[in-house]
Every structure is written in structure tokens, then in C-alpha cells.
Design a protein around this motif. Sequence first.
Motif, short mmCIF file in Angstrom:
data_model
loop_
_atom_site.label_atom_id
_atom_site.label_comp_id
_atom_site.label_asym_id
_atom_site.label_seq_id
_atom_site.Cartn_x
_atom_site.Cartn_y
_atom_site.Cartn_z
N ALA A 1 0.84 -1.20 0.00
CA ALA A 1 0.00 0.00 0.00
C ALA A 1 0.87 1.24 0.00
O ALA A 1 1.27 1.69 1.07
CB ALA A 1 -0.95 -0.01 1.20
N PRO A 2 1.22 1.82 -1.13
CA PRO A 2 0.92 1.31 -2.46
C PRO A 2 1.85 0.16 -2.83
O PRO A 2 2.90 -0.03 -2.19
CB PRO A 2 1.18 2.51 -3.36
N LEU A 3 1.48 -0.58 -3.86
CA LEU A 3 2.31 -1.71 -4.30
C LEU A 3 3.68 -1.17 -4.72
O LEU A 3 3.79 -0.25 -5.53
CB LEU A 3 1.64 -2.43 -5.48
N THR A 4 4.73 -1.74 -4.13
CA THR A 4 6.10 -1.30 -4.39
C THR A 4 6.95 -2.53 -4.70
O THR A 4 6.88 -3.52 -3.98
CB THR A 4 6.67 -0.55 -3.17
N VAL A 5 7.72 -2.45 -5.76
CA VAL A 5 8.52 -3.58 -6.24
C VAL A 5 9.99 -3.20 -6.28
O VAL A 5 10.35 -2.13 -6.78
CB VAL A 5 8.05 -4.01 -7.65
N ARG A 6 10.82 -4.09 -5.79
CA ARG A 6 12.28 -3.90 -5.82
C ARG A 6 12.88 -4.95 -6.75
O ARG A 6 12.54 -6.13 -6.67
CB ARG A 6 12.87 -4.05 -4.43
N GLY A 7 13.77 -4.52 -7.61
CA GLY A 7 14.48 -5.43 -8.50
C GLY A 7 15.95 -5.43 -8.17
O GLY A 7 16.52 -4.38 -7.84
N THR A 8 16.59 -6.58 -8.25
CA THR A 8 18.03 -6.70 -8.00
C THR A 8 18.68 -7.59 -9.06
O THR A 8 18.01 -8.39 -9.70
CB THR A 8 18.32 -7.31 -6.61
N ARG B 1 5.08 0.08 -15.73
CA ARG B 1 6.05 1.16 -15.51
C ARG B 1 7.36 0.74 -16.17
O ARG B 1 7.71 -0.43 -16.18
CB ARG B 1 6.30 1.38 -14.02
N ILE B 2 8.09 1.72 -16.68
CA ILE B 2 9.41 1.46 -17.27
C ILE B 2 10.43 2.23 -16.44
O ILE B 2 10.27 3.43 -16.21
CB ILE B 2 9.46 1.89 -18.74
N VAL B 3 11.46 1.51 -15.98
CA VAL B 3 12.50 2.12 -15.15
C VAL B 3 13.86 1.75 -15.72
O VAL B 3 13.98 0.86 -16.56
CB VAL B 3 12.41 1.65 -13.68
N THR B 4 14.88 2.42 -15.21
CA THR B 4 16.26 2.10 -15.58
C THR B 4 16.97 1.62 -14.33
O THR B 4 16.94 2.29 -13.29
CB THR B 4 16.97 3.34 -16.15
N ALA B 5 17.60 0.46 -14.43
CA ALA B 5 18.33 -0.09 -13.29
C ALA B 5 19.52 0.82 -12.96
O ALA B 5 20.13 1.42 -13.85
CB ALA B 5 18.82 -1.51 -13.61
N SER B 6 19.81 0.89 -11.68
CA SER B 6 20.92 1.74 -11.21
C SER B 6 22.27 1.14 -11.63
O SER B 6 22.32 0.05 -12.21
CB SER B 6 20.87 1.84 -9.69
N ALA B 7 23.33 1.83 -11.28
CA ALA B 7 24.68 1.32 -11.56
C ALA B 7 24.93 -0.01 -10.85
O ALA B 7 25.79 -0.78 -11.26
CB ALA B 7 25.72 2.35 -11.13
N ARG B 8 24.17 -0.30 -9.79
CA ARG B 8 24.29 -1.57 -9.07
C ARG B 8 23.30 -2.62 -9.59
O ARG B 8 23.23 -3.72 -9.06
CB ARG B 8 24.06 -1.36 -7.58
N GLY B 9 22.49 -2.25 -10.60
CA GLY B 9 21.55 -3.19 -11.18
C GLY B 9 20.26 -3.33 -10.39
O GLY B 9 19.58 -4.36 -10.48
N THR B 10 19.91 -2.30 -9.62
CA THR B 10 18.71 -2.36 -8.80
C THR B 10 17.71 -1.29 -9.22
O THR B 10 18.06 -0.33 -9.92
CB THR B 10 19.02 -2.16 -7.30
N PHE B 11 16.47 -1.47 -8.80
CA PHE B 11 15.45 -0.43 -8.99
C PHE B 11 14.38 -0.59 -7.93
O PHE B 11 14.24 -1.65 -7.31
CB PHE B 11 14.83 -0.48 -10.40
N LEU B 12 13.64 0.48 -7.73
CA LEU B 12 12.50 0.47 -6.82
C LEU B 12 11.40 1.24 -7.54
O LEU B 12 11.61 2.38 -7.97
CB LEU B 12 12.84 1.16 -5.50
N VAL B 13 10.25 0.61 -7.71
CA VAL B 13 9.16 1.25 -8.42
C VAL B 13 7.87 1.14 -7.62
O VAL B 13 7.59 0.09 -7.03
CB VAL B 13 9.00 0.67 -9.85
#
Length: 108
Positions: free
Chosen positions: A32-39, A59-71
Motif C-alpha cells: 500500500a501502495p504496491l512497491t517492487v524492488r528489482g536486484t 512502468r518502465i525504469v532504468t536499473a541503477s549502476a548496481r543493477g537495482t530499482f524500486l518502483v
Amino acid sequence: MRMLVLAGLALALAASAASGAIQPRIATTATAPLTVRGTSFAPGERVTILAQTHLRRVRIVTASARGTFLVRFPAMVVEGCTAYLLRASTPRGVTVTRKVVPVCPNLQ
């Protein structure tokens, strides 16, 4: 002959480990709200994330220099016994899917 087979197997395992056997992952960090982490995505990689309950959002995101994202999906709140699907895909063909189906008591 047996040694040759074992040596081939060891070589195959070593090649697998050297090729970066760490696979990208996605996880829910909030509902709440739905939040997704990618690694473990490639640094700077463009990732398309699909979130689906009774709503469907992308949603379209760009992974960080460490290959992660939070959307975050501000319009999506996953409550109680709601099942949902998450899918992250990249232009290089990597797809990670996570389906969450809660175990809920019968509501009568």
C-alpha cells in the motif's frame, strides 16, 4: 573415460559459474501502495514492470549502476486475500515473474 566425463562436468560447472549465474530477482516491499524492488539486473538496463491485480499497470525504469530499482504503483493497493502478478522484462530477453496467491481462510 570416467575421468574425462568428470573433467567435462567440472568444466561445464565452472563455465556456468563464470557466466554470471546470479539471476535478476523482483520482490514486493510494500502493498500500500504496491512497491517492487528489482536486484541483479544489468547496470543501466531498461526494465519494464507489469503489476496486475484487478488493475493492470506498467512502468518502465532504468536499473541503477548496481543493477537495482524500486518502483511504486500509487494507484494499486493489494489488500488481504488479493492475488497479484509481477513481471519484469528487459530488451535482452530476461523475464522475471512473481505470482503471489495468498492462503486465505474461507470467508462465509
